[in-house]
Design a protein around this motif. Structure first.
Motif, PDB file in Angstrom:
ATOM      1  N   LEU A  17       8.593  -1.756   3.297  1.00 28.27           N
ATOM      2  CA  LEU A  17       8.681  -2.565   4.518  1.00 28.27           C
ATOM      3  C   LEU A  17       7.305  -2.813   5.123  1.00 28.27           C
ATOM      4  CD1 LEU A  17      11.948  -1.051   5.923  1.00 28.27           C
ATOM      5  CD2 LEU A  17      11.648  -3.184   4.662  1.00 28.27           C
ATOM      6  N   HIS A  18       6.441  -1.826   5.036  1.00 31.31           N
ATOM      7  CA  HIS A  18       5.070  -2.027   5.521  1.00 31.31           C
ATOM      8  C   HIS A  18       4.380  -3.116   4.710  1.00 31.31           C
ATOM      9  CE1 HIS A  18       0.720  -0.987   5.878  1.00 31.31           C
ATOM     10  NE2 HIS A  18       1.075  -1.111   7.145  1.00 31.31           N
ATOM     11  N   LEU A  19       4.532  -3.075   3.400  1.00 30.81           N
ATOM     12  CA  LEU A  19       3.918  -4.080   2.531  1.00 30.81           C
ATOM     13  C   LEU A  19       4.534  -5.459   2.745  1.00 30.81           C
ATOM     14  CD1 LEU A  19       3.610  -1.903  -0.671  1.00 30.81           C
ATOM     15  CD2 LEU A  19       1.698  -2.870   0.633  1.00 30.81           C
ATOM     16  N   GLU A  20       5.815  -5.496   3.030  1.00 32.23           N
ATOM     17  CA  GLU A  20       6.486  -6.774   3.287  1.00 32.23           C
ATOM     18  C   GLU A  20       5.871  -7.470   4.506  1.00 32.23           C
ATOM     19  OE1 GLU A  20       9.430  -9.796   2.578  1.00 32.23           O
ATOM     20  OE2 GLU A  20       8.511  -8.272   1.312  1.00 32.23           O
ATOM     21  N   ILE A  21       5.552  -6.690   5.522  1.00 33.83           N
ATOM     22  CA  ILE A  21       4.898  -7.253   6.724  1.00 33.83           C
ATOM     23  C   ILE A  21       3.434  -7.566   6.422  1.00 33.83           C
ATOM     24  CG2 ILE A  21       3.977  -6.570   8.982  1.00 33.83           C
ATOM     25  CD1 ILE A  21       6.731  -7.540   9.265  1.00 33.83           C
ATOM     26  N   ALA A  22       2.744  -6.653   5.781  1.00 40.65           N
ATOM     27  CA  ALA A  22       1.299  -6.803   5.555  1.00 40.65           C
ATOM     28  C   ALA A  22       0.957  -7.924   4.573  1.00 40.65           C
ATOM     29  CB  ALA A  22       0.710  -5.479   5.061  1.00 40.65           C
ATOM     30  N   LYS A  23       1.756  -8.038   3.502  1.00 38.95           N
ATOM     31  CA  LYS A  23       1.414  -8.997   2.447  1.00 38.95           C
ATOM     32  C   LYS A  23       2.282 -10.248   2.438  1.00 38.95           C
ATOM     33  CE  LYS A  23      -0.882  -5.996  -0.786  1.00 38.95           C
ATOM     34  NZ  LYS A  23      -1.303  -6.034  -2.169  1.00 38.95           N
ATOM     35  N   GLY A  24       3.453 -10.152   3.036  1.00 42.22           N
ATOM     36  CA  GLY A  24       4.346 -11.304   3.029  1.00 42.22           C
ATOM     37  C   GLY A  24       5.525 -11.103   2.110  1.00 42.22           C
ATOM     38  N   ASN A  25       6.426 -12.063   2.162  1.00 43.62           N
ATOM     39  CA  ASN A  25       7.690 -11.992   1.443  1.00 43.62           C
ATOM     40  C   ASN A  25       7.505 -11.798  -0.059  1.00 43.62           C
ATOM     41  OD1 ASN A  25      10.448 -12.061   0.998  1.00 43.62           O
ATOM     42  ND2 ASN A  25      10.521 -14.279   0.904  1.00 43.62           N
ATOM     43  N   LEU A  26       7.770 -10.579  -0.513  1.00 44.20           N
ATOM     44  CA  LEU A  26       7.725 -10.182  -1.928  1.00 44.20           C
ATOM     45  C   LEU A  26       6.369 -10.419  -2.585  1.00 44.20           C
ATOM     46  CD1 LEU A  26      11.244 -11.511  -2.995  1.00 44.20           C
ATOM     47  CD2 LEU A  26      10.624  -9.142  -2.465  1.00 44.20           C
ATOM     48  N   LYS A  27       5.309 -10.407  -1.798  1.00 42.91           N
ATOM     49  CA  LYS A  27       3.958 -10.607  -2.345  1.00 42.91           C
ATOM     50  C   LYS A  27       3.268  -9.286  -2.646  1.00 42.91           C
ATOM     51  CE  LYS A  27       3.369 -15.151  -0.501  1.00 42.91           C
ATOM     52  NZ  LYS A  27       3.155 -15.898   0.686  1.00 42.91           N
ATOM     53  N   TRP A  28       4.039  -8.245  -2.796  1.00 44.68           N
ATOM     54  CA  TRP A  28       3.544  -6.924  -3.135  1.00 44.68           C
ATOM     55  C   TRP A  28       4.052  -6.578  -4.537  1.00 44.68           C
ATOM     56  CZ3 TRP A  28       8.234  -4.690  -3.740  1.00 44.68           C
ATOM     57  CH2 TRP A  28       9.287  -5.176  -2.953  1.00 44.68           C
ATOM     58  N   SER A  29       3.452  -5.557  -5.104  1.00 47.33           N
ATOM     59  CA  SER A  29       3.845  -5.128  -6.453  1.00 47.33           C
ATOM     60  C   SER A  29       4.385  -3.703  -6.414  1.00 47.33           C
ATOM     61  CB  SER A  29       2.640  -5.188  -7.390  1.00 47.33           C
ATOM     62  OG  SER A  29       1.696  -4.195  -7.010  1.00 47.33           O
ATOM     63  N   LEU A  30       4.973  -3.285  -7.507  1.00 50.98           N
ATOM     64  CA  LEU A  30       5.441  -1.901  -7.599  1.00 50.98           C
ATOM     65  C   LEU A  30       4.259  -0.938  -7.572  1.00 50.98           C
ATOM     66  CD1 LEU A  30       8.339  -2.261 -10.193  1.00 50.98           C
ATOM     67  CD2 LEU A  30       8.466  -2.209  -7.712  1.00 50.98           C
ATOM     68  N   SER A  31       3.120  -1.370  -8.084  1.00 49.34           N
ATOM     69  CA  SER A  31       1.912  -0.544  -8.004  1.00 49.34           C
ATOM     70  C   SER A  31       1.468  -0.388  -6.556  1.00 49.34           C
ATOM     71  CB  SER A  31       0.781  -1.172  -8.822  1.00 49.34           C
ATOM     72  OG  SER A  31       1.107  -1.159 -10.188  1.00 49.34           O
ATOM     73  N   ASP A  32       1.599  -1.457  -5.769  1.00 52.45           N
ATOM     74  CA  ASP A  32       1.277  -1.374  -4.339  1.00 52.45           C
ATOM     75  C   ASP A  32       2.164  -0.331  -3.656  1.00 52.45           C
ATOM     76  OD1 ASP A  32      -0.634  -3.447  -4.438  1.00 52.45           O
ATOM     77  OD2 ASP A  32       0.860  -4.989  -3.959  1.00 52.45           O
ATOM     78  N   ILE A  33       3.455  -0.372  -3.968  1.00 53.06           N
ATOM     79  CA  ILE A  33       4.392   0.598  -3.378  1.00 53.06           C
ATOM     80  C   ILE A  33       3.996   2.007  -3.790  1.00 53.06           C
ATOM     81  CG2 ILE A  33       6.777   1.411  -3.300  1.00 53.06           C
ATOM     82  CD1 ILE A  33       7.633  -1.476  -3.985  1.00 53.06           C
ATOM     83  N   SER A  34       3.695   2.183  -5.059  1.00 48.87           N
ATOM     84  CA  SER A  34       3.321   3.487  -5.589  1.00 48.87           C
ATOM     85  C   SER A  34       2.115   4.053  -4.837  1.00 48.87           C
ATOM     86  CB  SER A  34       3.025   3.360  -7.081  1.00 48.87           C
ATOM     87  OG  SER A  34       2.596   4.570  -7.615  1.00 48.87           O
ATOM     88  N   ARG A  35       1.096   3.218  -4.663  1.00 53.87           N
ATOM     89  CA  ARG A  35      -0.101   3.665  -3.931  1.00 53.87           C
ATOM     90  C   ARG A  35       0.221   3.951  -2.462  1.00 53.87           C
ATOM     91  NH1 ARG A  35      -2.373  -0.066  -7.144  1.00 53.87           N
ATOM     92  NH2 ARG A  35      -2.240  -1.765  -5.630  1.00 53.87           N
ATOM     93  N   GLU A  36       0.910   3.041  -1.822  1.00 51.25           N
ATOM     94  CA  GLU A  36       1.220   3.170  -0.387  1.00 51.25           C
ATOM     95  C   GLU A  36       2.077   4.401  -0.103  1.00 51.25           C
ATOM     96  OE1 GLU A  36       1.481   1.642   3.702  1.00 51.25           O
ATOM     97  OE2 GLU A  36       0.303   0.800   2.061  1.00 51.25           O
ATOM     98  N   ALA A  37       3.066   4.657  -0.968  1.00 48.14           N
ATOM     99  CA  ALA A  37       3.992   5.776  -0.757  1.00 48.14           C
ATOM    100  C   ALA A  37       3.494   7.072  -1.376  1.00 48.14           C
ATOM    101  CB  ALA A  37       5.359   5.425  -1.329  1.00 48.14           C
ATOM    102  N   ASP A  38       2.437   6.983  -2.190  1.00 51.73           N
ATOM    103  CA  ASP A  38       1.905   8.131  -2.895  1.00 51.73           C
ATOM    104  C   ASP A  38       2.975   8.792  -3.767  1.00 51.73           C
ATOM    105  OD1 ASP A  38      -0.111   9.864  -3.690  1.00 51.73           O
ATOM    106  OD2 ASP A  38       0.334  11.310  -2.094  1.00 51.73           O
ATOM    107  N   VAL A  39       3.666   7.923  -4.541  1.00 51.21           N
ATOM    108  CA  VAL A  39       4.662   8.381  -5.505  1.00 51.21           C
ATOM    109  C   VAL A  39       4.408   7.651  -6.825  1.00 51.21           C
ATOM    110  CG1 VAL A  39       6.408   8.843  -3.739  1.00 51.21           C
ATOM    111  CG2 VAL A  39       6.383   6.611  -4.871  1.00 51.21           C
TER     112      VAL A  39
END
Length: 168
Positions: A17-39
């Motif tokens: 949800l943070h990436l959805e706001i920061a980058k826009g509608n689905l403009k994030w990647s699974l790698s972005d989520i991995s880094r952001e969530a530290d998983v």
């Protein structure tokens, strides 16, 4: 330190949800989520799969439950429920922004929000049987106002105290 399943799930939803706001509608990647969530990406796949739309929808469902406290794992009463909701929204302030951005867009996320709202109105109607449908709607709008203004615990107690004696 090992995280519980719930903590990992929360971290991933939070990141999405943070990436959805920061980058826009689905403009994030699974790698972005991995880094952001530290998983790891494999944990993301395990909980959500690989489709970004599905991941976003699941994160929205989770956050809708949090924002509206509709899972009702325990009945907290109106004041404590609002304190719980406000605490969660303070942890993820952008969920309120996403809520309003997506509420009326007509897509799947809008449907998720509508279902969560309907469920909360059902809960409020059940918990406050002496209130009319219009009064229940006003209570819901008061709750949204409390979230929008980031109401303090002290203010929450004052504002919602009148409903304590009315709660079933």
């Amino acid at each position: 330190m090992t995280s519980s399943k719930e903590e990992v799930y929360h971290k991933i939803c939070h990141a999405v949800l943070h990436l959805e706001i920061a980058k826009g509608n689905l403009k994030w990647s699974l790698s972005d989520i991995s880094r952001e969530a530290d998983v790891t990406r494999s944990l993301i796949y395990y909980y959500f799969g690989k489709e970004k739309e599905t991941i976003l929808e699941e994160a929205f469902k989770y956050v809708s439950e949090v924002m509206f406290n509709t899972d009702q794992s325990q009945r907290l009463g109106i004041v404590n429920r609002m304190k719980f909701v406000l605490e969660r929204v303070r942890e993820m302030p952008y969920i309120f922004v996403l809520f309003f951005l997506r509420k009326r867009d007509g897509g799947e996320l809008s449907d998720i929000i509508q279902k969560a709202e309907d469920h909360l109105l059902f809960i409020l109607d059940r918990d406050f049987p002496e209130l009319s449908k219009d009064e229940v709607r006003k209570l819901y709008l008061l709750e949204l106002g409390a979230i929008a203004t980031n109401m303090s615990d002290e203010e929450t107690e004052k504002v919602f105290q009148e409903f304590v004696s009315k709660q079933k």
